[in-house]
Design a protein around this motif. Structure first.
Motif, PDB file in Angstrom:
ATOM      1  N   HIS A  48       0.826  -1.208   0.000  1.00 17.97           N
ATOM      2  CA  HIS A  48       0.000   0.000   0.000  1.00 17.97           C
ATOM      3  C   HIS A  48       0.860   1.258   0.000  1.00 17.97           C
ATOM      4  O   HIS A  48       0.491   2.259  -0.617  1.00 17.97           O
ATOM      5  CB  HIS A  48      -0.937  -0.024   1.204  1.00 17.97           C
ATOM      6  CG  HIS A  48      -1.814  -1.226   1.226  1.00 17.97           C
ATOM      7  ND1 HIS A  48      -2.921  -1.363   0.403  1.00 17.97           N
ATOM      8  CD2 HIS A  48      -1.733  -2.393   1.939  1.00 17.97           C
ATOM      9  CE1 HIS A  48      -3.496  -2.534   0.626  1.00 17.97           C
ATOM     10  NE2 HIS A  48      -2.802  -3.178   1.547  1.00 17.97           N
ATOM     11  N   ALA A  51       1.917   2.118  -3.449  1.00 16.32           N
ATOM     12  CA  ALA A  51       0.821   2.557  -4.322  1.00 16.32           C
ATOM     13  C   ALA A  51       0.466   4.026  -4.104  1.00 16.32           C
ATOM     14  O   ALA A  51      -0.306   4.589  -4.879  1.00 16.32           O
ATOM     15  CB  ALA A  51      -0.411   1.692  -4.086  1.00 16.32           C
ATOM     16  N   LEU A  52       1.042   4.642  -3.071  1.00 15.08           N
ATOM     17  CA  LEU A  52       0.703   6.030  -2.763  1.00 15.08           C
ATOM     18  C   LEU A  52       1.421   6.993  -3.708  1.00 15.08           C
ATOM     19  O   LEU A  52       2.531   6.741  -4.160  1.00 15.08           O
ATOM     20  CB  LEU A  52       1.094   6.369  -1.321  1.00 15.08           C
ATOM     21  CG  LEU A  52       0.333   5.631  -0.219  1.00 15.08           C
ATOM     22  CD1 LEU A  52       0.867   6.033   1.147  1.00 15.08           C
ATOM     23  CD2 LEU A  52      -1.163   5.927  -0.300  1.00 15.08           C
ATOM     24  N   SER A  53       0.773   8.100  -3.977  1.00 18.95           N
ATOM     25  CA  SER A  53       1.357   9.170  -4.787  1.00 18.95           C
ATOM     26  C   SER A  53       0.616  10.449  -4.435  1.00 18.95           C
ATOM     27  O   SER A  53      -0.395  10.437  -3.721  1.00 18.95           O
ATOM     28  CB  SER A  53       1.216   8.860  -6.281  1.00 18.95           C
ATOM     29  OG  SER A  53      -0.154   8.864  -6.658  1.00 18.95           O
ATOM     30  N   TRP A  54       1.117  11.592  -4.958  1.00 18.85           N
ATOM     31  CA  TRP A  54       0.418  12.849  -4.709  1.00 18.85           C
ATOM     32  C   TRP A  54      -0.971  12.827  -5.338  1.00 18.85           C
ATOM     33  O   TRP A  54      -1.897  13.454  -4.824  1.00 18.85           O
ATOM     34  CB  TRP A  54       1.221  14.018  -5.265  1.00 18.85           C
ATOM     35  CG  TRP A  54       2.510  14.252  -4.524  1.00 18.85           C
ATOM     36  CD1 TRP A  54       3.769  14.108  -5.007  1.00 18.85           C
ATOM     37  CD2 TRP A  54       2.653  14.674  -3.158  1.00 18.85           C
ATOM     38  NE1 TRP A  54       4.705  14.392  -4.032  1.00 18.85           N
ATOM     39  CE2 TRP A  54       4.042  14.751  -2.893  1.00 18.85           C
ATOM     40  CE3 TRP A  54       1.745  14.981  -2.141  1.00 18.85           C
ATOM     41  CZ2 TRP A  54       4.544  15.124  -1.640  1.00 18.85           C
ATOM     42  CZ3 TRP A  54       2.248  15.362  -0.898  1.00 18.85           C
ATOM     43  CH2 TRP A  54       3.620  15.438  -0.661  1.00 18.85           C
ATOM     44  N   ALA A  55      -1.119  12.103  -6.438  1.00 21.25           N
ATOM     45  CA  ALA A  55      -2.434  11.999  -7.082  1.00 21.25           C
ATOM     46  C   ALA A  55      -3.350  11.019  -6.352  1.00 21.25           C
ATOM     47  O   ALA A  55      -4.576  11.108  -6.456  1.00 21.25           O
ATOM     48  CB  ALA A  55      -2.265  11.557  -8.535  1.00 21.25           C
ATOM     49  N   HIS A  56      -2.754  10.096  -5.624  1.00 19.19           N
ATOM     50  CA  HIS A  56      -3.525   9.078  -4.896  1.00 19.19           C
ATOM     51  C   HIS A  56      -2.903   8.929  -3.502  1.00 19.19           C
ATOM     52  O   HIS A  56      -2.191   7.979  -3.229  1.00 19.19           O
ATOM     53  CB  HIS A  56      -3.494   7.756  -5.663  1.00 19.19           C
ATOM     54  CG  HIS A  56      -4.346   6.686  -5.040  1.00 19.19           C
ATOM     55  ND1 HIS A  56      -5.717   6.696  -5.116  1.00 19.19           N
ATOM     56  CD2 HIS A  56      -4.021   5.583  -4.326  1.00 19.19           C
ATOM     57  CE1 HIS A  56      -6.198   5.647  -4.477  1.00 19.19           C
ATOM     58  NE2 HIS A  56      -5.182   4.950  -3.991  1.00 19.19           N
ATOM     59  N   PRO A  57      -3.179   9.883  -2.602  1.00 24.45           N
ATOM     60  CA  PRO A  57      -2.472   9.916  -1.322  1.00 24.45           C
ATOM     61  C   PRO A  57      -3.047   9.010  -0.232  1.00 24.45           C
ATOM     62  O   PRO A  57      -2.459   8.923   0.846  1.00 24.45           O
ATOM     63  CB  PRO A  57      -2.598  11.386  -0.907  1.00 24.45           C
ATOM     64  CG  PRO A  57      -3.899  11.818  -1.505  1.00 24.45           C
ATOM     65  CD  PRO A  57      -4.033  11.056  -2.794  1.00 24.45           C
ATOM     66  N   GLU A  58      -4.162   8.373  -0.481  1.00 26.62           N
ATOM     67  CA  GLU A  58      -4.810   7.583   0.566  1.00 26.62           C
ATOM     68  C   GLU A  58      -4.725   6.088   0.242  1.00 26.62           C
ATOM     69  O   GLU A  58      -5.224   5.642  -0.793  1.00 26.62           O
ATOM     70  CB  GLU A  58      -6.285   7.981   0.689  1.00 26.62           C
ATOM     71  CG  GLU A  58      -7.022   7.299   1.825  1.00 26.62           C
ATOM     72  CD  GLU A  58      -6.495   7.706   3.191  1.00 26.62           C
ATOM     73  OE1 GLU A  58      -6.571   6.873   4.115  1.00 26.62           O
ATOM     74  OE2 GLU A  58      -6.013   8.843   3.340  1.00 26.62           O
ATOM     75  N   GLU A  60      -5.780   2.333   0.114  1.00 23.78           N
ATOM     76  CA  GLU A  60      -7.101   1.699   0.147  1.00 23.78           C
ATOM     77  C   GLU A  60      -7.064   0.491   1.072  1.00 23.78           C
ATOM     78  O   GLU A  60      -7.468  -0.615   0.706  1.00 23.78           O
ATOM     79  CB  GLU A  60      -7.527   1.326  -1.267  1.00 23.78           C
ATOM     80  CG  GLU A  60      -7.690   2.537  -2.171  1.00 23.78           C
ATOM     81  CD  GLU A  60      -8.019   2.157  -3.600  1.00 23.78           C
ATOM     82  OE1 GLU A  60      -8.069   0.946  -3.897  1.00 23.78           O
ATOM     83  OE2 GLU A  60      -8.227   3.079  -4.425  1.00 23.78           O
ATOM     84  N   THR A  66      -2.587   4.996   8.730  1.00 23.16           N
ATOM     85  CA  THR A  66      -1.742   5.291   7.575  1.00 23.16           C
ATOM     86  C   THR A  66      -0.376   5.886   7.929  1.00 23.16           C
ATOM     87  O   THR A  66       0.401   6.193   7.032  1.00 23.16           O
ATOM     88  CB  THR A  66      -2.465   6.275   6.638  1.00 23.16           C
ATOM     89  OG1 THR A  66      -2.733   7.492   7.364  1.00 23.16           O
ATOM     90  CG2 THR A  66      -3.778   5.686   6.155  1.00 23.16           C
ATOM     91  N   ASN A  70       2.425   6.166   5.043  1.00 19.70           N
ATOM     92  CA  ASN A  70       2.732   7.504   4.546  1.00 19.70           C
ATOM     93  C   ASN A  70       4.198   7.868   4.778  1.00 19.70           C
ATOM     94  O   ASN A  70       4.822   8.515   3.927  1.00 19.70           O
ATOM     95  CB  ASN A  70       1.826   8.539   5.225  1.00 19.70           C
ATOM     96  CG  ASN A  70       0.390   8.466   4.739  1.00 19.70           C
ATOM     97  OD1 ASN A  70       0.121   7.975   3.656  1.00 19.70           O
ATOM     98  ND2 ASN A  70      -0.533   8.947   5.547  1.00 19.70           N
TER      99      ASN A  70
END
Length: 208
Positions: A48, A51-58, A60, A66, A70
């Motif tokens: 997980h 898979a995080l990015s500034w476009a997808h910060p949360e 799943e 988190t 994070n």
């Protein structure tokens, strides 16, 4: 002062260095070929975090908070700025480094916490036990939430003791911060809030 008349800082430094060595030695075990050897690390954290990015910060996945995901994503992402070809398996080293760092810092917190209740000798023995504690040494070698949570629980307990001794706002703020970060590491860490609540009852501090 580091001198023969006051050996405590030298002894404490030696204990911390021992704990640090035990936690950081072999930190990259299994890598890069086998990132799946520890399922909780692979399935519940790194999968997980990567898979995080500034476009997808949360992430799943909310079985765990988190905080750790994070932190790994931010540090690994920062390293990729300077090394765009940085492979994903190095994120495991980042996560394990966080665990090992928190495990090492826990030794210091245990010393200062024990010092509030007993002699310097008992505090040094407590720190030594923490440095050698097998489950903490092992968990410091994997990127999971336990050591991170334990560190903030210990810090919250230490700050709660300080709050009980000296009920000034700064200790209340630091206690609340540590409790929040303990819960942010793992939900069950929030139970340490009972310590400052006990302070409020003992000191007759209003809860509103």
């Amino acid at each position: 002062n580091f001198n023969i008349k006051n050996p405590v800082p030298i002894l404490l430094a030696g204990i911390v260095l021992l704990g640090l060595g035990l936690r950081f030695w072999g930190l990259s075990w299994g890598l890069p070929e086998r990132t799946d050897l520890y399922p909780d690390e692979h399935d519940h954290v790194l999968q997980h975090a990567l898979a995080l990015s500034w476009a997808h910060p949360e992430p799943e996945f909310l079985n765990y908070p988190t905080f750790l995901c994070n932190s790994i994503a931010l540090l690994h992402g920062a390293a990729k700025i300077f090394d765009p070809a940085r492979p994903d398996w190095k994120a495991y080293v980042v996560g394990r480094g966080i665990s090992a760092t928190c495990g090492t810092l826990s030794i210091l917190v245990v010393f200062f916490l024990a010092r509030r209740f007993g002699s310097v000798t008992s505090a040094l023995l407590a720190a030594l036990w923490m440095a050698l504690l097998p489950v903490n040494v092992w968990d410091s070698h994997v990127a999971v939430t336990d050591v991170l949570m334990n560190f903030w629980i210990l810090a919250a307990l230490w700050m709660s003791v300080r709050l009980c001794e000296d009920p000034r706002p700064r200790f209340a703020i630091l206690t609340g911060l540590c409790v929040g970060l303990a819960a942010g590491a793992k939900y069950t860490g929030g139970l340490v809030c009972l310590a400052p609540l006990a302070d409020c009852v003992n000191l007759k501090i209003p809860l509103n």
